[in-house]
Motif scaffolding. Sequence first.
Motif, PDB file in Angstrom:
ATOM      1  N   ILE A 183      38.891  50.372  42.282  1.00  0.00           N
ATOM      2  CA  ILE A 183      39.571  49.064  42.355  1.00  0.00           C
ATOM      3  C   ILE A 183      39.687  48.592  43.807  1.00  0.00           C
ATOM      4  O   ILE A 183      39.491  47.419  44.108  1.00  0.00           O
ATOM      5  CB  ILE A 183      40.954  49.150  41.657  1.00  0.00           C
ATOM      6  N   PHE A 237      31.768  44.824  39.105  1.00  0.00           N
ATOM      7  CA  PHE A 237      32.709  44.545  38.021  1.00  0.00           C
ATOM      8  C   PHE A 237      32.107  43.501  37.075  1.00  0.00           C
ATOM      9  O   PHE A 237      31.551  42.508  37.525  1.00  0.00           O
ATOM     10  CB  PHE A 237      34.039  44.018  38.576  1.00  0.00           C
ATOM     11  N   GLU A 243      36.878  40.464  36.762  1.00  0.00           N
ATOM     12  CA  GLU A 243      38.037  40.830  37.584  1.00  0.00           C
ATOM     13  C   GLU A 243      39.055  39.708  37.521  1.00  0.00           C
ATOM     14  O   GLU A 243      38.698  38.526  37.605  1.00  0.00           O
ATOM     15  CB  GLU A 243      37.605  41.061  39.043  1.00  0.00           C
ATOM     16  N   SER A 244      40.324  40.072  37.335  1.00  0.00           N
ATOM     17  CA  SER A 244      41.413  39.087  37.442  1.00  0.00           C
ATOM     18  C   SER A 244      42.425  39.656  38.436  1.00  0.00           C
ATOM     19  O   SER A 244      42.199  40.714  39.024  1.00  0.00           O
ATOM     20  CB  SER A 244      42.059  38.845  36.073  1.00  0.00           C
ATOM     21  N   ASP A 245      43.560  38.971  38.579  1.00  0.00           N
ATOM     22  CA  ASP A 245      44.627  39.445  39.484  1.00  0.00           C
ATOM     23  C   ASP A 245      45.107  40.833  39.100  1.00  0.00           C
ATOM     24  O   ASP A 245      45.531  41.606  39.947  1.00  0.00           O
ATOM     25  CB  ASP A 245      45.853  38.519  39.376  1.00  0.00           C
ATOM     26  N   VAL A 262      40.453  45.007  36.110  1.00  0.00           N
ATOM     27  CA  VAL A 262      38.998  44.940  36.315  1.00  0.00           C
ATOM     28  C   VAL A 262      38.309  45.505  35.071  1.00  0.00           C
ATOM     29  O   VAL A 262      38.913  46.271  34.308  1.00  0.00           O
ATOM     30  CB  VAL A 262      38.528  45.731  37.568  1.00  0.00           C
ATOM     31  N   LYS A 306      44.856  47.035  37.467  1.00  0.00           N
ATOM     32  CA  LYS A 306      44.799  47.364  38.902  1.00  0.00           C
ATOM     33  C   LYS A 306      45.966  48.244  39.320  1.00  0.00           C
ATOM     34  O   LYS A 306      45.848  49.063  40.225  1.00  0.00           O
ATOM     35  CB  LYS A 306      44.790  46.073  39.733  1.00  0.00           C
ATOM     36  N   THR A 338      41.410  39.895  27.419  1.00  0.00           N
ATOM     37  CA  THR A 338      40.134  40.243  28.052  1.00  0.00           C
ATOM     38  C   THR A 338      39.220  40.923  27.047  1.00  0.00           C
ATOM     39  O   THR A 338      38.025  40.605  26.965  1.00  0.00           O
ATOM     40  CB  THR A 338      40.377  41.158  29.282  1.00  0.00           C
TER      41      THR A 338
END
Length: 110
Positions: free
Chosen positions: A10, A18, A21-23, A26, A44, A67
Motif C-alpha cells: 500500500i 493496483f 485505488e480509493s482513499d 486498494v 489501507k 468495490t
Amino acid sequence: MKDCIFCRIIKGEIPKQFDFESDVLVVFPDINPSADIHLLIVPKQHIEAIESIEKEHARLLFEVYQTVSSLVAKNNLKDNFYRVVVNGGKAQHVPHLHFHLLGGQWKKMV
Ligand code: 5GP
Ligand code: ZN
C-alpha cells in the motif's frame, strides 16, 4: 505496520499495479491465484482481522462491498460463479484484513 506485506504494498515499498485505488482501499491480483479471477480488496488501514473490526469501520466495509460490486460488473461475474472470502484464525496467512474476490473456475481453496 512496519513488517506487514500488505502495508508495504500500500505504501509503494513493493511495486504493484493496483486494479483500483480509493482513499480507503486498494485492489490488486493475488500472487498465487486460486481461481480464473482472484483479486484482493485490501483496506489501507492496518486492521488485523475480522475480530479487530470496530463500529468506526462501518463506512469502510460498505465501500469494500461497493468495490466488490463494481469489480463483479467489470469482470462480467454476475452471470458466472463468484465468491467473496475472508479467512481468519489459522486459515489467514497475511495478518492484514483483506477480501478475496474469486470468479470463474476455481483451481483450489483459498
Ligand atoms: P489469506 O490466507 O491471508 O487469506 O490470504 C493471503 C493471500 O495473499 C494469499 O492468497 C496469497 O497468495 C496472497 N499474497 C501473499 N503475499 C502476496 C504478495 O506479496 N502479493 C500479492 N499480490 N499477493 C500476496
Ligand atoms: Zn498491514
